[in-house]
Design an enzyme around this catalytic site. Structure first.
Site, PDB file in Angstrom:
ATOM      1  N   SER A  28      52.004  54.396 -15.507  1.00  0.00           N
ATOM      2  CA  SER A  28      51.534  55.092 -16.715  1.00  0.00           C
ATOM      3  C   SER A  28      50.499  56.148 -16.337  1.00  0.00           C
ATOM      4  O   SER A  28      49.379  55.826 -15.928  1.00  0.00           O
ATOM      5  CB  SER A  28      50.930  54.082 -17.697  1.00  0.00           C
ATOM      6  OG  SER A  28      50.467  54.761 -18.840  1.00  0.00           O
ATOM      7  N   HIS A  53      55.744  56.420 -16.846  1.00  0.00           N
ATOM      8  CA  HIS A  53      55.490  56.168 -18.272  1.00  0.00           C
ATOM      9  C   HIS A  53      54.520  57.236 -18.756  1.00  0.00           C
ATOM     10  O   HIS A  53      53.439  57.411 -18.181  1.00  0.00           O
ATOM     11  CB  HIS A  53      54.899  54.768 -18.424  1.00  0.00           C
ATOM     12  CG  HIS A  53      54.643  54.359 -19.824  1.00  0.00           C
ATOM     13  ND1 HIS A  53      55.587  53.700 -20.599  1.00  0.00           N
ATOM     14  CD2 HIS A  53      53.555  54.506 -20.618  1.00  0.00           C
ATOM     15  CE1 HIS A  53      55.087  53.453 -21.799  1.00  0.00           C
ATOM     16  NE2 HIS A  53      53.846  53.940 -21.840  1.00  0.00           N
ATOM     17  N   ASP A  55      52.468  58.669 -21.941  1.00  0.00           N
ATOM     18  CA  ASP A  55      51.955  58.406 -23.287  1.00  0.00           C
ATOM     19  C   ASP A  55      51.664  59.717 -24.002  1.00  0.00           C
ATOM     20  O   ASP A  55      50.893  60.543 -23.502  1.00  0.00           O
ATOM     21  CB  ASP A  55      50.649  57.610 -23.187  1.00  0.00           C
ATOM     22  CG  ASP A  55      50.880  56.186 -22.748  1.00  0.00           C
ATOM     23  OD1 ASP A  55      51.769  55.531 -23.307  1.00  0.00           O
ATOM     24  OD2 ASP A  55      50.170  55.727 -21.827  1.00  0.00           O
ATOM     25  N   MET A  57      50.103  61.210 -27.473  1.00  0.00           N
ATOM     26  CA  MET A  57      49.263  60.800 -28.611  1.00  0.00           C
ATOM     27  C   MET A  57      48.892  62.022 -29.438  1.00  0.00           C
ATOM     28  O   MET A  57      48.691  63.106 -28.875  1.00  0.00           O
ATOM     29  CB  MET A  57      47.985  60.153 -28.094  1.00  0.00           C
ATOM     30  CG  MET A  57      48.217  59.035 -27.095  1.00  0.00           C
ATOM     31  SD  MET A  57      46.649  58.372 -26.569  1.00  0.00           S
ATOM     32  CE  MET A  57      47.174  57.274 -25.263  1.00  0.00           C
ATOM     33  N   HIS A  86      56.563  57.754 -24.233  1.00  0.00           N
ATOM     34  CA  HIS A  86      56.137  56.815 -25.267  1.00  0.00           C
ATOM     35  C   HIS A  86      55.390  57.606 -26.343  1.00  0.00           C
ATOM     36  O   HIS A  86      54.253  58.039 -26.131  1.00  0.00           O
ATOM     37  CB  HIS A  86      55.232  55.750 -24.597  1.00  0.00           C
ATOM     38  CG  HIS A  86      54.617  54.775 -25.532  1.00  0.00           C
ATOM     39  ND1 HIS A  86      53.584  53.939 -25.166  1.00  0.00           N
ATOM     40  CD2 HIS A  86      54.887  54.474 -26.834  1.00  0.00           C
ATOM     41  CE1 HIS A  86      53.243  53.181 -26.191  1.00  0.00           C
ATOM     42  NE2 HIS A  86      54.010  53.493 -27.217  1.00  0.00           N
ATOM     43  N   MET A  88      53.269  57.997 -29.359  1.00  0.00           N
ATOM     44  CA  MET A  88      52.316  57.322 -30.261  1.00  0.00           C
ATOM     45  C   MET A  88      51.807  58.371 -31.232  1.00  0.00           C
ATOM     46  O   MET A  88      50.703  58.908 -31.092  1.00  0.00           O
ATOM     47  CB  MET A  88      51.162  56.737 -29.438  1.00  0.00           C
ATOM     48  CG  MET A  88      51.541  55.485 -28.693  1.00  0.00           C
ATOM     49  SD  MET A  88      50.307  55.013 -27.496  1.00  0.00           S
ATOM     50  CE  MET A  88      50.813  56.043 -26.169  1.00  0.00           C
ATOM     51  N   GLY A 163      43.892  53.354 -22.177  1.00  0.00           N
ATOM     52  CA  GLY A 163      44.154  52.527 -21.005  1.00  0.00           C
ATOM     53  C   GLY A 163      42.985  51.586 -20.773  1.00  0.00           C
ATOM     54  O   GLY A 163      41.941  51.684 -21.439  1.00  0.00           O
ATOM     55  N   GLY A 164      43.173  50.663 -19.852  1.00  0.00           N
ATOM     56  CA  GLY A 164      42.062  49.814 -19.410  1.00  0.00           C
ATOM     57  C   GLY A 164      41.642  48.722 -20.382  1.00  0.00           C
ATOM     58  O   GLY A 164      40.551  48.172 -20.252  1.00  0.00           O
ATOM     59  N   GLY A 196      47.238  46.311 -20.240  1.00  0.00           N
ATOM     60  CA  GLY A 196      46.562  45.203 -19.561  1.00  0.00           C
ATOM     61  C   GLY A 196      47.423  44.493 -18.537  1.00  0.00           C
ATOM     62  O   GLY A 196      47.180  43.329 -18.202  1.00  0.00           O
ATOM     63  N   GLY A 216      48.980  51.226 -15.802  1.00  0.00           N
ATOM     64  CA  GLY A 216      48.148  52.413 -15.601  1.00  0.00           C
ATOM     65  C   GLY A 216      47.028  52.099 -14.632  1.00  0.00           C
ATOM     66  O   GLY A 216      47.096  52.419 -13.441  1.00  0.00           O
TER      67      GLY A 216
HETATM   68  C1  DX5 Z   1      48.133  52.361 -24.135  1.00  0.00           C
HETATM   69  C2  DX5 Z   1      49.245  53.034 -23.386  1.00  0.00           C
HETATM   70  C3  DX5 Z   1      49.468  52.502 -22.022  1.00  0.00           C
HETATM   71  C4  DX5 Z   1      48.294  52.609 -21.095  1.00  0.00           C
HETATM   72  C5  DX5 Z   1      48.228  51.298 -20.344  1.00  0.00           C
HETATM   73  O1  DX5 Z   1      48.106  52.855 -25.416  1.00  0.00           O
HETATM   74  O2  DX5 Z   1      50.462  52.949 -24.118  1.00  0.00           O
HETATM   75  O3  DX5 Z   1      50.650  53.035 -21.414  1.00  0.00           O
HETATM   76  O4  DX5 Z   1      48.379  53.670 -20.172  1.00  0.00           O
HETATM   77  O5  DX5 Z   1      47.076  51.300 -19.606  1.00  0.00           O
HETATM   78  P1  DX5 Z   1      46.612  50.063 -18.734  1.00  0.00           P
HETATM   79  O6  DX5 Z   1      47.750  49.727 -17.812  1.00  0.00           O
HETATM   80  O7  DX5 Z   1      45.410  50.568 -18.047  1.00  0.00           O
HETATM   81  O8  DX5 Z   1      46.325  48.924 -19.705  1.00  0.00           O
HETATM   82 ZN    ZN Z   2      52.361  53.526 -23.242  1.00  0.00          ZN
END
Ligand code: DX5
Ligand code: ZN
Length: 237
Positions: A28, A53, A55, A57, A86, A88, A163-164, A196, A216
């Site tokens: 990601s 992946h 994202d 937004m 993805h 969002m 993320g995170g 996560g 990610g």
């Molecule tokens: C969250 C995203 C994820 C994000 C995951 O809204 O859809 O793809 O990058 O991040 P980690 O792997 O750090 O939880």
């Molecule tokens: Zn995502």
């Protein structure tokens, strides 16, 4: 795709497992260094990532913003990995055409469209793979009426936007339920988990039945991408 079904624990007792034989890692890029995206995607590709992946937004569906179509089109020139976009965003239909030149799979949230069947048809009409993402609070039933049109199911194990974050443990039961449903229906779409995912959570996610790990921080925040990706791919019980 095949699943181990029955496996044996170390002391020889039979236990059931939904574990996929092959687990793929989708890196990601939200967690990548945004000033160095080309080098980052090249690095995860040579480190063995199976997919990217991406994202997207809009600052409305989730309280954050990320990449636009121009950036993703440019990145596409530097990678041969499948791009899993993805969305969002609110009104996902407006974004499907924006990303159809760069995406191999477009993943939408059912809440982002008034007509889920029509939005999936739009993606299919562009000869792309279709995906549905389910937030932690979304009913799994969203899937059932359109399951025959879906190539990829994304179980969100955090609330989307950042993320995170920490993995939400109740996601495991949801992964298991969807895997059992797919097995019952004899469907072979991807079952991915996003949010996560790391070396602590991955074994349970895989055991529950996911075959794609979206990661990610567990990749881009590590010093060795190769080690991070290989450990996720090869996670055993
Ligand atoms: C969250 C995203 C994820 C994000 C995951 O809204 O859809 O793809 O990058 O991040 P980690 O792997 O750090 O939880
Ligand atoms: Zn995502």
């Amino acid at each position: 795709m095949s699943y181990t079904g029955i496996i044996f624990s170390k002391n020889g007792t039979k236990i059931m497992s939904n574990k996929a034989e092959v687990v793929e890692v989708s890196a990601s890029i939200l967690a990548a260094n945004p000033c160095n995206l080309v080098e980052e995607i090249k690095a995860v590709q040579s480190a063995g990532a199976n997919r990217l992946h991406i994202d997207i937004m809009d600052g409305h569906f989730v309280p954050n913003m990320s990449f636009g179509p121009h950036t993703i089109n440019m990145l596409k020139r530097h990678s041969t990995l499948p791009f899993e976009v993805h969305l969002m965003v609110k009104n996902c239909d407006d974004f499907i055409s924006m990303f159809s030149a760069s995406a191999d799979t477009i993943i939408i949230h059912p809440e982002s469209t008034d007509h889920l069947h029509r939005s999936l048809s739009l993606i299919k009409g562009r000869q792309l793979r279709t995906g549905i993402a389910l937030n932690p609070g979304a009913p799994l039933e969203f899937l059932y009426p359109v399951i025959d049109m879906v190539d990829y199911i994304l179980i969100m194990s955090v609330n989307p936007g950042f993320g995170g974050q920490d993995f939400i443990p109740s996601s495991l039961e949801r992964i298991e339920k969807v895997r059992n449903y797919l097995e019952q229906k004899n469907l072979s779409c991807d079952l991915a988990v996003d949010g996560g995912v790391n070396l602590q959570t991955a074994p349970r996610i895989i055991q529950a039945g996911a075959n794609v790990l979206v990661a990610g921080s567990a990749i881009f925040k590590q010093t060795s991408y190769i080690k991070a990706i290989q450990q996720l791919q090869s996670h055993n019980l």
